[in-house]
Motif scaffolding. Structure first.
Motif, mmCIF file in Angstrom:
data_model
loop_
_atom_site.group_PDB
_atom_site.id
_atom_site.type_symbol
_atom_site.label_atom_id
_atom_site.label_comp_id
_atom_site.label_asym_id
_atom_site.label_seq_id
_atom_site.Cartn_x
_atom_site.Cartn_y
_atom_site.Cartn_z
ATOM 1 N N LYS A 46 0.373 -0.947 -0.029
ATOM 2 C CA LYS A 46 0.362 -0.227 0.226
ATOM 3 C C LYS A 46 1.107 1.265 0.000
ATOM 4 O O LYS A 46 0.248 2.066 -0.167
ATOM 5 C CB LYS A 46 -0.658 -0.020 0.414
ATOM 6 C CG LYS A 46 -2.086 -0.896 0.845
ATOM 7 C CD LYS A 46 -3.087 -1.052 2.567
ATOM 8 C CE LYS A 46 -4.104 -2.171 2.551
ATOM 9 N NZ LYS A 46 -4.592 -1.869 3.445
ATOM 10 N N GLU A 90 3.423 10.637 -8.711
ATOM 11 C CA GLU A 90 2.473 10.660 -10.147
ATOM 12 C C GLU A 90 1.825 12.277 -9.392
ATOM 13 O O GLU A 90 2.243 13.083 -10.444
ATOM 14 C CB GLU A 90 1.391 10.222 -10.664
ATOM 15 C CG GLU A 90 2.008 8.632 -11.164
ATOM 16 C CD GLU A 90 0.976 7.501 -11.001
ATOM 17 O OE1 GLU A 90 -0.316 8.052 -10.261
ATOM 18 O OE2 GLU A 90 0.540 7.021 -11.139
ATOM 19 N N GLU A 91 1.159 12.748 -8.613
ATOM 20 C CA GLU A 91 0.909 14.841 -8.087
ATOM 21 C C GLU A 91 2.380 15.041 -7.863
ATOM 22 O O GLU A 91 1.793 16.046 -8.932
ATOM 23 C CB GLU A 91 0.304 14.160 -6.561
ATOM 24 C CG GLU A 91 -0.656 15.338 -6.032
ATOM 25 C CD GLU A 91 -1.476 15.428 -7.775
ATOM 26 O OE1 GLU A 91 -2.204 16.893 -7.314
ATOM 27 O OE2 GLU A 91 -2.306 14.690 -7.854
ATOM 28 N N LYS A 131 2.967 16.096 -11.380
ATOM 29 C CA LYS A 131 1.429 17.102 -11.924
ATOM 30 C C LYS A 131 1.701 18.595 -11.694
ATOM 31 O O LYS A 131 1.764 19.031 -12.353
ATOM 32 C CB LYS A 131 0.594 16.984 -11.752
ATOM 33 C CG LYS A 131 -0.635 15.231 -12.606
ATOM 34 C CD LYS A 131 -1.548 14.877 -11.901
ATOM 35 C CE LYS A 131 -1.643 13.791 -13.197
ATOM 36 N NZ LYS A 131 -2.679 12.982 -11.855
ATOM 37 N N GLU A 147 2.484 1.677 -3.233
ATOM 38 C CA GLU A 147 1.484 2.238 -4.262
ATOM 39 C C GLU A 147 0.506 3.529 -4.224
ATOM 40 O O GLU A 147 1.041 4.950 -5.014
ATOM 41 C CB GLU A 147 -0.161 1.449 -3.827
ATOM 42 C CG GLU A 147 -0.301 0.285 -4.562
ATOM 43 C CD GLU A 147 -1.643 -0.359 -3.737
ATOM 44 O OE1 GLU A 147 -2.331 0.054 -3.495
ATOM 45 O OE2 GLU A 147 -1.419 -1.663 -4.647
ATOM 46 N N GLU A 148 1.291 4.023 -2.535
ATOM 47 C CA GLU A 148 0.693 5.720 -2.299
ATOM 48 C C GLU A 148 1.478 6.227 -2.743
ATOM 49 O O GLU A 148 1.740 7.349 -3.361
ATOM 50 C CB GLU A 148 -0.196 6.066 -0.624
ATOM 51 C CG GLU A 148 -0.491 4.967 -0.398
ATOM 52 C CD GLU A 148 -1.068 5.525 1.410
ATOM 53 O OE1 GLU A 148 -0.308 6.103 2.147
ATOM 54 O OE2 GLU A 148 -1.561 4.466 1.640
ATOM 55 N N GLN A 149 3.371 5.795 -2.566
ATOM 56 C CA GLN A 149 4.286 6.648 -3.003
ATOM 57 C C GLN A 149 4.281 6.492 -4.533
ATOM 58 O O GLN A 149 4.606 8.200 -5.201
ATOM 59 C CB GLN A 149 5.355 5.594 -2.918
ATOM 60 C CG GLN A 149 6.598 6.598 -2.872
ATOM 61 C CD GLN A 149 7.947 5.968 -2.497
ATOM 62 O OE1 GLN A 149 8.176 4.669 -2.185
ATOM 63 N NE2 GLN A 149 9.160 5.915 -2.759
ATOM 64 N N VAL A 150 3.299 5.716 -5.505
ATOM 65 C CA VAL A 150 3.505 6.493 -7.234
ATOM 66 C C VAL A 150 2.446 7.358 -6.960
ATOM 67 O O VAL A 150 2.968 7.702 -7.920
ATOM 68 C CB VAL A 150 3.257 4.957 -7.353
ATOM 69 C CG1 VAL A 150 2.554 5.335 -9.126
ATOM 70 C CG2 VAL A 150 4.287 3.396 -7.104
ATOM 71 N N ARG A 151 1.564 7.088 -6.429
ATOM 72 C CA ARG A 151 0.611 8.026 -6.810
ATOM 73 C C ARG A 151 1.152 9.741 -6.149
ATOM 74 O O ARG A 151 0.776 10.645 -7.245
ATOM 75 C CB ARG A 151 -0.971 8.524 -5.457
ATOM 76 C CG ARG A 151 -1.562 7.311 -5.991
ATOM 77 C CD ARG A 151 -2.875 6.858 -6.096
ATOM 78 N NE ARG A 151 -2.678 6.537 -4.379
ATOM 79 C CZ ARG A 151 -3.325 5.236 -3.730
ATOM 80 N NH1 ARG A 151 -3.388 4.409 -5.120
ATOM 81 N NH2 ARG A 151 -3.455 5.020 -2.615
ATOM 82 N N LEU A 152 1.482 9.334 -5.441
ATOM 83 C CA LEU A 152 2.770 10.572 -4.582
ATOM 84 C C LEU A 152 3.394 11.215 -5.043
ATOM 85 O O LEU A 152 3.430 12.446 -5.848
ATOM 86 C CB LEU A 152 2.973 10.953 -3.836
ATOM 87 C CG LEU A 152 2.097 10.630 -2.058
ATOM 88 C CD1 LEU A 152 2.701 10.931 -1.199
ATOM 89 C CD2 LEU A 152 1.278 11.791 -2.060
#
Length: 185
Positions: free
Chosen positions: A45, A55-56, A59, A48-53
């Motif tokens: 998890k 990506e953010e 951006k 996954e959060e690190q990948v989302r962060l």
């Protein structure tokens, strides 16, 4: 026979999760294994959060770069506006000096008009001849506040530079667009 039993036992441990837990529980390791499994799940998890962060963050960086580009364009435009305003101001000052010089000649006063720049004081139009002194401001657009500013500048001259004034002082405001309030005042 013992050798085949060992082999079968190891295969079961490797392939059968339930069997593995049973053996671990029997050995007292089941709680440790459950905790390790939870830690592994949390680790997945977190990844996954690190990948989302990430990506953010990418951006945000893109947004920031777009914003910097926009600021650079605004800075360029502001520079052009400043140069245009400076040119207009200089043009108005030059025009004012030329027109005033001609008008004063019509009145029998022939003097050179320049700008007067002193520490803490700047006057757009200044000229002296004998006992006559011309002091004024030139601007594209002028409101009634300009009269007060001009009078303040004359007071500063009286206090700090009395030798630049003469017995007769001609005050001038030259504006391409004088506001009605200025004309009334």
């Amino acid at each position: 026979m013992l050798e085949s039993l060992k082999k079968e036992f190891l295969e079961l441990l490797e392939k059968d999760l339930e069997f593995r837990y049973t053996v671990a529980g029997y050995l007292g390791l089941s709680e440790i294994l459950r905790r390790l499994d939870k830690i592994a799940e949390e680790q997945v998890k977190l990844r996954e959060e690190q990948v989302r962060l990430m990506e953010e963050q990418i951006k945000l960086r893109e947004d920031f770069n777009r914003m910097l580009l926009r600021i650079e364009r605004m800075d360029d435009r502001l520079g052009r506006v400043e140069r245009t305003l400076e040119k207009l101001t200089i043009d108005v000052e030059d025009e004012a000096k030329s027109v005033l010089k001609a008008r004063l000649r019509e009145l029998g006063v022939s003097l050179e008009l320049t700008s007067l720049i002193l520490p803490g004081l700047e006057i757009n139009i200044y000229g002296v001849l004998d006992d006559v002194c011309v002091i004024g401001e030139a601007t594209v657009r002028a409101g009634p506040k300009l009269i007060d500013e001009l009078l303040e500048k004359i007071e500063k001259l009286k206090i700090n530079y009395p030798n630049l004034l003469r017995k007769k002082v001609i005050l001038v405001i030259y504006a391409s667009l004088p506001m009605i309030e200025l004309i009334e005042k």
